[in-house]
Design a protein around this motif. Structure first.
Motif, PDB file in Angstrom:
ATOM      1  N   ASP A 106      -4.813   7.778 122.060  1.00  0.00           N
ATOM      2  CA  ASP A 106      -3.459   7.121 122.324  1.00  0.00           C
ATOM      3  C   ASP A 106      -3.878   5.555 122.592  1.00  0.00           C
ATOM      4  OD1 ASP A 106      -2.267   9.390 121.939  1.00  0.00           O
ATOM      5  OD2 ASP A 106      -2.543   9.855 124.221  1.00  0.00           O
ATOM      6  N   GLU A 107      -5.309   5.199 122.405  1.00  0.00           N
ATOM      7  CA  GLU A 107      -5.591   3.927 122.384  1.00  0.00           C
ATOM      8  C   GLU A 107      -5.926   3.399 120.874  1.00  0.00           C
ATOM      9  OE1 GLU A 107      -8.493   3.053 125.232  1.00  0.00           O
ATOM     10  OE2 GLU A 107      -7.633   4.111 127.010  1.00  0.00           O
ATOM     11  N   TYR A 108      -5.355   2.252 120.505  1.00  0.00           N
ATOM     12  CA  TYR A 108      -5.507   1.978 119.220  1.00  0.00           C
ATOM     13  C   TYR A 108      -6.343   0.730 118.930  1.00  0.00           C
ATOM     14  CZ  TYR A 108      -1.796   5.341 118.057  1.00  0.00           C
ATOM     15  OH  TYR A 108      -1.229   6.493 117.896  1.00  0.00           O
ATOM     16  N   VAL A 109      -7.088   0.497 117.722  1.00  0.00           N
ATOM     17  CA  VAL A 109      -7.789  -0.515 117.365  1.00  0.00           C
ATOM     18  C   VAL A 109      -7.330  -0.767 116.022  1.00  0.00           C
ATOM     19  CG1 VAL A 109      -9.889  -1.892 116.779  1.00  0.00           C
ATOM     20  CG2 VAL A 109      -9.825  -0.400 118.751  1.00  0.00           C
ATOM     21  N   ASP A 156     -17.253   9.149 114.942  1.00  0.00           N
ATOM     22  CA  ASP A 156     -17.520   8.998 116.349  1.00  0.00           C
ATOM     23  C   ASP A 156     -16.652   7.944 116.998  1.00  0.00           C
ATOM     24  OD1 ASP A 156     -18.574   6.762 115.627  1.00  0.00           O
ATOM     25  OD2 ASP A 156     -20.694   7.277 116.173  1.00  0.00           O
ATOM     26  N   ASN A 157     -15.456   7.704 116.477  1.00  0.00           N
ATOM     27  CA  ASN A 157     -14.673   6.779 116.995  1.00  0.00           C
ATOM     28  C   ASN A 157     -14.057   7.442 118.059  1.00  0.00           C
ATOM     29  OD1 ASN A 157     -13.572   7.924 114.794  1.00  0.00           O
ATOM     30  ND2 ASN A 157     -11.747   6.974 115.586  1.00  0.00           N
ATOM     31  N   GLU A 158     -14.114   7.019 119.413  1.00  0.00           N
ATOM     32  CA  GLU A 158     -13.410   7.611 120.600  1.00  0.00           C
ATOM     33  C   GLU A 158     -12.088   7.155 120.452  1.00  0.00           C
ATOM     34  OE1 GLU A 158     -14.359   9.604 122.522  1.00  0.00           O
ATOM     35  OE2 GLU A 158     -16.500   9.757 121.914  1.00  0.00           O
ATOM     36  N   ARG A 159     -11.695   5.733 119.946  1.00  0.00           N
ATOM     37  CA  ARG A 159     -10.269   4.988 119.957  1.00  0.00           C
ATOM     38  C   ARG A 159      -9.796   5.565 118.523  1.00  0.00           C
ATOM     39  NH1 ARG A 159     -11.883   0.274 123.725  1.00  0.00           N
ATOM     40  NH2 ARG A 159     -10.781   0.793 125.662  1.00  0.00           N
ATOM     41  N   SER A 160      -8.429   5.597 118.495  1.00  0.00           N
ATOM     42  CA  SER A 160      -7.864   5.839 117.181  1.00  0.00           C
ATOM     43  C   SER A 160      -7.851   4.291 116.380  1.00  0.00           C
ATOM     44  CB  SER A 160      -6.417   6.067 117.016  1.00  0.00           C
ATOM     45  OG  SER A 160      -6.407   7.622 117.801  1.00  0.00           O
ATOM     46  N   ILE A 161      -8.203   4.395 115.168  1.00  0.00           N
ATOM     47  CA  ILE A 161      -8.117   3.128 114.292  1.00  0.00           C
ATOM     48  C   ILE A 161      -7.082   3.256 113.276  1.00  0.00           C
ATOM     49  CG2 ILE A 161      -9.705   1.696 112.890  1.00  0.00           C
ATOM     50  CD1 ILE A 161     -12.155   3.185 113.746  1.00  0.00           C
ATOM     51  N   LEU A 162      -6.306   2.113 113.263  1.00  0.00           N
ATOM     52  CA  LEU A 162      -5.373   1.958 112.245  1.00  0.00           C
ATOM     53  C   LEU A 162      -5.949   0.998 111.389  1.00  0.00           C
ATOM     54  CD1 LEU A 162      -3.243   3.253 114.199  1.00  0.00           C
ATOM     55  CD2 LEU A 162      -1.745   1.450 113.427  1.00  0.00           C
ATOM     56  N   ILE A 221     -17.695 -10.003 123.138  1.00  0.00           N
ATOM     57  CA  ILE A 221     -18.242  -8.722 123.015  1.00  0.00           C
ATOM     58  C   ILE A 221     -18.765  -8.664 121.606  1.00  0.00           C
ATOM     59  CG2 ILE A 221     -17.215  -6.603 122.708  1.00  0.00           C
ATOM     60  CD1 ILE A 221     -15.006  -7.221 124.939  1.00  0.00           C
ATOM     61  N   VAL A 222     -18.269  -9.233 120.681  1.00  0.00           N
ATOM     62  CA  VAL A 222     -18.807  -9.146 119.250  1.00  0.00           C
ATOM     63  C   VAL A 222     -19.992  -9.935 119.312  1.00  0.00           C
ATOM     64  CG1 VAL A 222     -18.334  -9.800 116.908  1.00  0.00           C
ATOM     65  CG2 VAL A 222     -16.529  -8.815 118.085  1.00  0.00           C
ATOM     66  N   SER A 301     -18.480  -1.358 120.275  1.00  0.00           N
ATOM     67  CA  SER A 301     -18.290  -0.917 121.384  1.00  0.00           C
ATOM     68  C   SER A 301     -16.917  -0.996 121.835  1.00  0.00           C
ATOM     69  CB  SER A 301     -19.128  -1.965 122.685  1.00  0.00           C
ATOM     70  OG  SER A 301     -18.486  -3.000 122.090  1.00  0.00           O
ATOM     71  N   ILE A 302     -15.998  -1.531 121.092  1.00  0.00           N
ATOM     72  CA  ILE A 302     -14.587  -1.735 121.252  1.00  0.00           C
ATOM     73  C   ILE A 302     -13.864  -0.326 120.587  1.00  0.00           C
ATOM     74  CG2 ILE A 302     -12.519  -2.550 120.926  1.00  0.00           C
ATOM     75  CD1 ILE A 302     -13.956  -5.393 120.683  1.00  0.00           C
ATOM     76  N   ILE A 303     -14.440   0.176 119.728  1.00  0.00           N
ATOM     77  CA  ILE A 303     -14.035   1.456 118.875  1.00  0.00           C
ATOM     78  C   ILE A 303     -14.582   2.509 119.721  1.00  0.00           C
ATOM     79  CG2 ILE A 303     -14.376   2.653 116.892  1.00  0.00           C
ATOM     80  CD1 ILE A 303     -14.177  -0.137 115.473  1.00  0.00           C
ATOM     81  N   ASN A 304     -15.655   2.339 120.104  1.00  0.00           N
ATOM     82  CA  ASN A 304     -15.952   3.722 120.904  1.00  0.00           C
ATOM     83  C   ASN A 304     -15.850   3.772 122.235  1.00  0.00           C
ATOM     84  OD1 ASN A 304     -18.016   2.422 122.432  1.00  0.00           O
ATOM     85  ND2 ASN A 304     -19.685   2.810 121.091  1.00  0.00           N
ATOM     86  N   GLY A 305     -14.878   2.645 122.869  1.00  0.00           N
ATOM     87  CA  GLY A 305     -14.542   2.985 124.217  1.00  0.00           C
ATOM     88  C   GLY A 305     -15.132   2.264 125.332  1.00  0.00           C
ATOM     89  N   THR A 306     -16.143   1.825 124.926  1.00  0.00           N
ATOM     90  CA  THR A 306     -17.085   1.212 125.866  1.00  0.00           C
ATOM     91  C   THR A 306     -16.701  -0.100 126.338  1.00  0.00           C
ATOM     92  OG1 THR A 306     -19.235   2.212 124.939  1.00  0.00           O
ATOM     93  CG2 THR A 306     -19.612   0.371 126.576  1.00  0.00           C
ATOM     94  N   ASP A 307     -16.120  -0.991 125.639  1.00  0.00           N
ATOM     95  CA  ASP A 307     -15.434  -2.409 125.905  1.00  0.00           C
ATOM     96  C   ASP A 307     -14.112  -2.570 125.656  1.00  0.00           C
ATOM     97  OD1 ASP A 307     -17.995  -3.763 126.836  1.00  0.00           O
ATOM     98  OD2 ASP A 307     -18.686  -3.859 124.954  1.00  0.00           O
ATOM     99  N   THR A 308     -13.453  -3.002 126.377  1.00  0.00           N
ATOM    100  CA  THR A 308     -11.946  -3.401 126.280  1.00  0.00           C
ATOM    101  C   THR A 308     -11.744  -4.795 126.317  1.00  0.00           C
ATOM    102  OG1 THR A 308     -11.358  -1.195 127.389  1.00  0.00           O
ATOM    103  CG2 THR A 308      -9.558  -2.766 127.151  1.00  0.00           C
ATOM    104  N   PRO A 309     -11.320  -5.455 125.394  1.00  0.00           N
ATOM    105  CA  PRO A 309     -11.037  -7.099 125.576  1.00  0.00           C
ATOM    106  C   PRO A 309      -9.956  -7.383 126.388  1.00  0.00           C
ATOM    107  CG  PRO A 309     -11.278  -6.260 123.238  1.00  0.00           C
ATOM    108  CD  PRO A 309     -11.075  -5.193 124.119  1.00  0.00           C
TER     109      PRO A 309
END
Length: 319
Positions: A106-109, A156-162, A221-222, A301-309
């Motif tokens: 339910d969290e989107y990148v 292995d993406n923890e967050r959903s990607i659009l 982060i990048v 790290s953003i896509i796998n949920g480790t980092d949140t900007p």
């Protein structure tokens, strides 16, 4: 016991034969040359040319195995708008594919680029009238398609990607603005926008720059994720051009989403920008390929949920 050992060995063989997620120059070239071909007629919103591009992107999303977004019956988010210059009514579509996340679905990148360009413009004395838009922004859409396949294969993406190809950016960020009106921005963790990634940046080989670098910690982060990779990311060096608000990242940034644009083109001296000469042959496939790889690694790290900007900073004067 022997039976179980054989089964274990078989499982190990199957796992070792699993297709590795890679981004190849061959894939990049195929997408770039297809999207910027004369057959696409410059991909102006509302024309048969952009319809051909839309079909190509849809077919790639289907081949990759992406799902549709938020109740849409297919990959198209179709809407009608008024051309501000001519007052004509235009119907066009954002093309949206979803790769559902694992634990944080339910969290989107969002990974985006605009697939429209300027179309056909006949000028006296000009032999070529098709504005192919290879760098602007077939290169970015190439990145979206390559990243969609890459992350689908990784799985292995923890967050959903659009993955979104926006329409009518050249007419005033129309497609991304329409998209932004229909979302809950609080669920969008980051926006990764790709624009003009086909030429060596002013910082040298294996470099790119990011718009709005100081408006969130997305860029840092990048940078952290790219350490020791041989590729580096820099803040936008063209502040006078106000580029943060001139690409589709701005439509989400105005909603608070840390949405930024990656680019790798010295836009201040680029003779092909918004010219009929912006063709695939003027671009460097290696630059595009390595930049897409860097975006994948830098945002991992953003896509796998480790980092949140942090949420993006929009000042009163920017509204």
């Amino acid at each position: 016991m022997k039976k179980y050992c054989c089964l274990l060995l078989l499982c190990l063989v199957v796992l070792s034969c699993k297709k590795e997620a890679v981004i190849t120059p061959e894939t990049v070239k195929k997408h770039l040359y297809t999207l910027s071909d004369d057959a696409m007629e410059g991909r102006k919103a509302g024309t048969p040319g952009i319809e051909k591009a839309a079909v190509y992107i849809e077919n790639e999303f289907k081949r990759i195995g992406l799902t549709t977004f938020d109740g849409l019956q297919n990959y198209r988010q179709t809407f009608t708008f008024t051309n501000r210059r001519t007052d004509a009514q235009i119907t066009s579509s954002n093309i949206i594919g979803v790769l559902e996340g694992k634990r944080k679905k339910d969290e989107y990148v969002i990974v985006s680029a605009h697939y429209d360009h300027l179309g056909i413009r006949k000028k006296e004395g000009q032999l070529d009238s098709i504005y192919n838009g290879a760098n602007d922004d077939a290169s970015g859409v190439t990145g979206v398609l390559a990243l969609a396949e890459y992350f689908k294969e990784k799985g292995d993406n923890e967050r959903s990607i659009l993955f979104v190809a926006f329409t009518a950016e050249e007419m005033g960020l129309i497609g991304s603005t329409h998209f932004g009106k229909g979302i809950d921005a609080s669920k969008f963790v980051a926006g990764i926008n790709l624009e003009m990634i086909g030429k060596t940046s002013s910082f040298g080989p294996n470099t790119a720059w990011l718009t709005g670098f100081d408006r969130s910690d997305f860029g840092t982060i990048v940078q952290k994720n790219l350490e020791d990779t041989g590729y580096s990311l820099h803040p936008d060096p063209y502040k006078k051009f106000n580029l943060f608000f001139r690409s589709d990242n701005a439509s989400l940034a105005r909603l608070g989403v840390p949405s930024h644009t990656f680019s790798a083109t010295p836009i201040d001296i680029d003779k092909d920008y918004h010219q009929a000469s912006d063709e695939a042959e003027t671009l460097d496939i290696t630059v595009i390929t390595e930049t897409i790889k860097a975006v994948a690694k830098g945002t991992e790290s953003i896509i796998n949920g480790t980092d949140t900007p942090t949420r993006v900073i929009i000042e009163e004067k920017d509204k």
